[in-house]
Motif scaffolding. Structure first.
Motif, PDB file in Angstrom:
ATOM      1  N   ALA A 273       6.620   1.836  -7.508  1.00 40.51           N
ATOM      2  CA  ALA A 273       6.846   2.232  -6.103  1.00 40.51           C
ATOM      3  C   ALA A 273       8.083   3.123  -5.994  1.00 40.51           C
ATOM      4  CB  ALA A 273       7.010   0.996  -5.229  1.00 40.51           C
ATOM      5  N   PRO A 274       7.951   4.342  -5.433  1.00 44.05           N
ATOM      6  CA  PRO A 274       9.122   5.220  -5.279  1.00 44.05           C
ATOM      7  C   PRO A 274      10.209   4.610  -4.398  1.00 44.05           C
ATOM      8  CG  PRO A 274       7.068   6.430  -4.947  1.00 44.05           C
ATOM      9  CD  PRO A 274       6.715   4.984  -4.969  1.00 44.05           C
ATOM     10  N   THR A 275       9.790   3.849  -3.389  1.00 42.23           N
ATOM     11  CA  THR A 275      10.728   3.145  -2.510  1.00 42.23           C
ATOM     12  C   THR A 275      10.214   1.734  -2.286  1.00 42.23           C
ATOM     13  OG1 THR A 275       9.601   3.773  -0.454  1.00 42.23           O
ATOM     14  CG2 THR A 275      11.265   5.311  -1.313  1.00 42.23           C
ATOM     15  N   ALA A 276      11.086   0.857  -1.784  1.00 47.77           N
ATOM     16  CA  ALA A 276      10.670  -0.518  -1.508  1.00 47.77           C
ATOM     17  C   ALA A 276       9.556  -0.548  -0.468  1.00 47.77           C
ATOM     18  CB  ALA A 276      11.872  -1.335  -1.037  1.00 47.77           C
ATOM     19  N   GLU A 277       9.630   0.365   0.519  1.00 48.11           N
ATOM     20  CA  GLU A 277       8.642   0.400   1.599  1.00 48.11           C
ATOM     21  C   GLU A 277       7.253   0.793   1.094  1.00 48.11           C
ATOM     22  OE1 GLU A 277      12.576   0.342   2.963  1.00 48.11           O
ATOM     23  OE2 GLU A 277      11.627   1.881   1.697  1.00 48.11           O
ATOM     24  N   GLU A 278       7.196   1.487  -0.043  1.00 43.75           N
ATOM     25  CA  GLU A 278       5.911   1.958  -0.576  1.00 43.75           C
ATOM     26  C   GLU A 278       5.304   0.989  -1.593  1.00 43.75           C
ATOM     27  OE1 GLU A 278       5.872   6.518  -1.181  1.00 43.75           O
ATOM     28  OE2 GLU A 278       8.008   5.964  -1.217  1.00 43.75           O
ATOM     29  N   THR A 279       5.896  -0.183  -1.745  1.00 40.18           N
ATOM     30  CA  THR A 279       5.369  -1.176  -2.681  1.00 40.18           C
ATOM     31  C   THR A 279       3.978  -1.629  -2.247  1.00 40.18           C
ATOM     32  OG1 THR A 279       7.611  -1.964  -3.130  1.00 40.18           O
ATOM     33  CG2 THR A 279       5.793  -3.403  -3.778  1.00 40.18           C
ATOM     34  N   ASP A 280       3.057  -1.708  -3.189  1.00 43.22           N
ATOM     35  CA  ASP A 280       1.675  -2.126  -2.895  1.00 43.22           C
ATOM     36  C   ASP A 280       1.606  -3.653  -2.890  1.00 43.22           C
ATOM     37  OD1 ASP A 280      -1.024  -2.566  -2.676  1.00 43.22           O
ATOM     38  OD2 ASP A 280      -1.600  -1.108  -4.202  1.00 43.22           O
ATOM     39  N   TRP A 281       2.044  -4.242  -1.777  1.00 40.88           N
ATOM     40  CA  TRP A 281       2.111  -5.700  -1.695  1.00 40.88           C
ATOM     41  C   TRP A 281       0.736  -6.349  -1.686  1.00 40.88           C
ATOM     42  CZ3 TRP A 281       6.216  -8.314  -2.877  1.00 40.88           C
ATOM     43  CH2 TRP A 281       7.478  -7.728  -2.718  1.00 40.88           C
ATOM     44  N   VAL A 282      -0.268  -5.671  -1.156  1.00 37.61           N
ATOM     45  CA  VAL A 282      -1.617  -6.245  -1.147  1.00 37.61           C
ATOM     46  C   VAL A 282      -2.102  -6.465  -2.571  1.00 37.61           C
ATOM     47  CG1 VAL A 282      -4.023  -5.826  -0.532  1.00 37.61           C
ATOM     48  CG2 VAL A 282      -2.202  -5.268   1.098  1.00 37.61           C
ATOM     49  N   GLN A 283      -1.897  -5.473  -3.441  1.00 35.70           N
ATOM     50  CA  GLN A 283      -2.312  -5.618  -4.832  1.00 35.70           C
ATOM     51  C   GLN A 283      -1.452  -6.659  -5.555  1.00 35.70           C
ATOM     52  OE1 GLN A 283      -3.375  -2.812  -8.700  1.00 35.70           O
ATOM     53  NE2 GLN A 283      -2.749  -1.847  -6.795  1.00 35.70           N
ATOM     54  N   ILE A 284      -0.175  -6.761  -5.180  1.00 34.66           N
ATOM     55  CA  ILE A 284       0.689  -7.777  -5.788  1.00 34.66           C
ATOM     56  C   ILE A 284       0.185  -9.175  -5.449  1.00 34.66           C
ATOM     57  CG2 ILE A 284       3.000  -8.817  -5.648  1.00 34.66           C
ATOM     58  CD1 ILE A 284       4.145  -5.984  -5.585  1.00 34.66           C
ATOM     59  N   VAL A 285      -0.227  -9.378  -4.196  1.00 35.79           N
ATOM     60  CA  VAL A 285      -0.798 -10.679  -3.821  1.00 35.79           C
ATOM     61  C   VAL A 285      -2.030 -10.975  -4.676  1.00 35.79           C
ATOM     62  CG1 VAL A 285      -1.950 -11.989  -1.994  1.00 35.79           C
ATOM     63  CG2 VAL A 285       0.097 -10.656  -1.468  1.00 35.79           C
ATOM     64  N   GLU A 286      -2.865  -9.973  -4.902  1.00 31.98           N
ATOM     65  CA  GLU A 286      -4.066 -10.174  -5.718  1.00 31.98           C
ATOM     66  C   GLU A 286      -3.701 -10.584  -7.150  1.00 31.98           C
ATOM     67  OE1 GLU A 286      -6.144  -6.503  -5.375  1.00 31.98           O
ATOM     68  OE2 GLU A 286      -6.816  -6.873  -3.313  1.00 31.98           O
ATOM     69  N   TRP A 287      -2.632  -9.977  -7.696  1.00 35.47           N
ATOM     70  CA  TRP A 287      -2.214 -10.356  -9.044  1.00 35.47           C
ATOM     71  C   TRP A 287      -1.620 -11.764  -9.061  1.00 35.47           C
ATOM     72  CZ3 TRP A 287      -3.778  -8.823 -13.449  1.00 35.47           C
ATOM     73  CH2 TRP A 287      -4.213  -7.512 -13.651  1.00 35.47           C
ATOM     74  N   TYR A 288      -0.919 -12.142  -7.986  1.00 31.42           N
ATOM     75  CA  TYR A 288      -0.427 -13.519  -7.911  1.00 31.42           C
ATOM     76  C   TYR A 288      -1.591 -14.503  -7.849  1.00 31.42           C
ATOM     77  CZ  TYR A 288       4.601 -12.805  -7.593  1.00 31.42           C
ATOM     78  OH  TYR A 288       5.919 -12.525  -7.890  1.00 31.42           O
TER      79      TYR A 288
END
Length: 381
Positions: A273-288
């Motif tokens: 992610a170039p910035t914290a705001e651009e983090t792909d949190w939806v995909q992170i939840v899927e990996w969790y």
């Protein structure tokens, strides 16, 4: 004297002696004697084959020690004649040493200490300084571990998962004293990856590289912790990130997902992610979710609650958090963060202060205390 060369040769020389019939404790003593001899002799007369030299000298030290102790005559007979010096294959023997040092009969702390001594080639003093314990205490710990694994036979494959857990424990110790344990863990994991074709070994190496890449941004000049969202991403090591991502992609392509690969995938999404705001949190939840399926670990559930709070809003994160045991480490700190995101500054300040009281280390306590003070100042204004 090339200390790095000696450290890199130590595990294969030690493992070779063990395979030839020496018990672990006696072999380790003999190798240490050979290393002392190398420090004395090599500066004036460097060998053409350093490993062959160490094997020959260590084997002689072992035989001398065996002959001097009548109780070891049986092992001496088994050891046989001294082999001719020269280069010998090391990969299989070194892997045996990894598995031996991570033997299930050892406690995690003993396994880590023995791995650093036998595989990492660190001195007892260096390991003691890294763990901030007296040298005598560490010497006793290593001595007990050596006695425990002496005589262990390898009549079945070693447990890769146990070896990886030990290496990850080493990595998470980070830096203290005069040894950078995070860098040492990466070196040892690279060595393991070179000798064993296993996607989880690659996954752990990728995870270490991706975490290590962010190291420079984790602390401010005054030593205080900097949360991930506030880190200067320009200080991250893009070379390590690229290497970690490439190793991870190759491991994932083998379709044998394990917990270290899943953790590395999460770390890669943060690093990408170039910035914290651009983090792909939806995909992170899927990996969790994948990680939970693999481990069921309550700490993973806690981290997932944070990710849910970012992906679906703080109320969703708090709902996920409410399902977890409040005694989990960092539970209160996560609750504080999610309450702050939800606009409840009073509850967040109180929870930050409570979390600081139970913090595991000084840096974390100071960070949480500052968070509470910051919110209390905002409320007053």
């Amino acid at each position: 004297m090339d200390e790095a060369l000696l450290r890199s040769l130590t595990p294969s020389v030690l493992a070779l002696l063990v395979r030839r019939g020496a018990d672990f404790a006696a072999a380790e003593d003999a190798v240490q004697d050979a290393l002392v001899e190398a420090v004395r002799v090599w500066p004036a007369d460097p060998p053409r084959d350093p490993k062959g030299w160490l094997v020959t000298v260590a084997w002689r030290k072992f035989l001398d020690q065996s002959r001097a102790d009548t109780a070891r005559r049986r092992r001496e007979d088994r050891a046989g004649e001294e082999p001719a010096p020269g280069p010998t294959p090391a990969v299989d023997d070194t892997l045996r040493l990894y598995f031996l040092c991570a033997h299930p009969s050892l406690t995690p702390s003993s396994a880590v200490a023995l791995t650093l001594r036998a595989v990492g080639g660190l001195t007892t003093r260096q390991i003691a300084r890294a763990y901030l314990v007296p040298e005598a205490t560490m010497a006793q710990r290593i001595s007990r571990a050596k006695r425990t694994v002496s005589g262990v036979r390898f009549d079945r494959p070693g447990d890769v998962a146990t070896v990886l857990r030990v290496l990850y424990l080493v990595f998470n110790e980070g830096y203290s004293g005069d040894v950078d344990l995070a860098a040492e863990a990466i070196r040892l994991t690279r060595q393991l990856a070179a000798g064993i074709d296993h996607p989880e070994v690659a996954g752990l190496l990728a995870l270490m590289l991706l975490h290590h890449a962010r190291r420079a941004g984790r602390t401010a000049p005054d030593g205080s912790l900097v949360p991930l969202a506030e880190q200067d991403r320009g200080r991250w090591d893009t070379r390590l990130i690229a290497e970690g991502v490439a190793i991870l992609q190759a491991a994932l392509a083998r379709d044998r997902l394990g917990e270290f690969q899943a953790q590395a995938a999460i770390a890669a999404l943060h690093a990408d992610a170039p910035t914290a705001e651009e983090t792909d949190w939806v995909q992170i939840v899927e990996w969790y979710d994948e990680l939970l399926r693999l481990t069921g670990n309550p700490v993973v559930r806690l981290n997932r609650a944070v990710a849910v709070g970012e992906a679906d809003g703080p109320r969703a994160g708090l709902a996920a958090l409410a399902e977890l045991d409040g005694s989990l480490p960092r539970h209160t700190a996560v609750a504080a963060y999610l309450h702050e995101r939800d606009g409840d500054l009073e509850a967040a300040a109180r929870l930050y202060a409570e979390a600081a009281h139970h913090a595991a280390n000084l840096a974390e306590r100071d960070h949480l205390t500052r968070q509470a003070a910051r919110l209390n100042a905002r409320r007053r204004h």
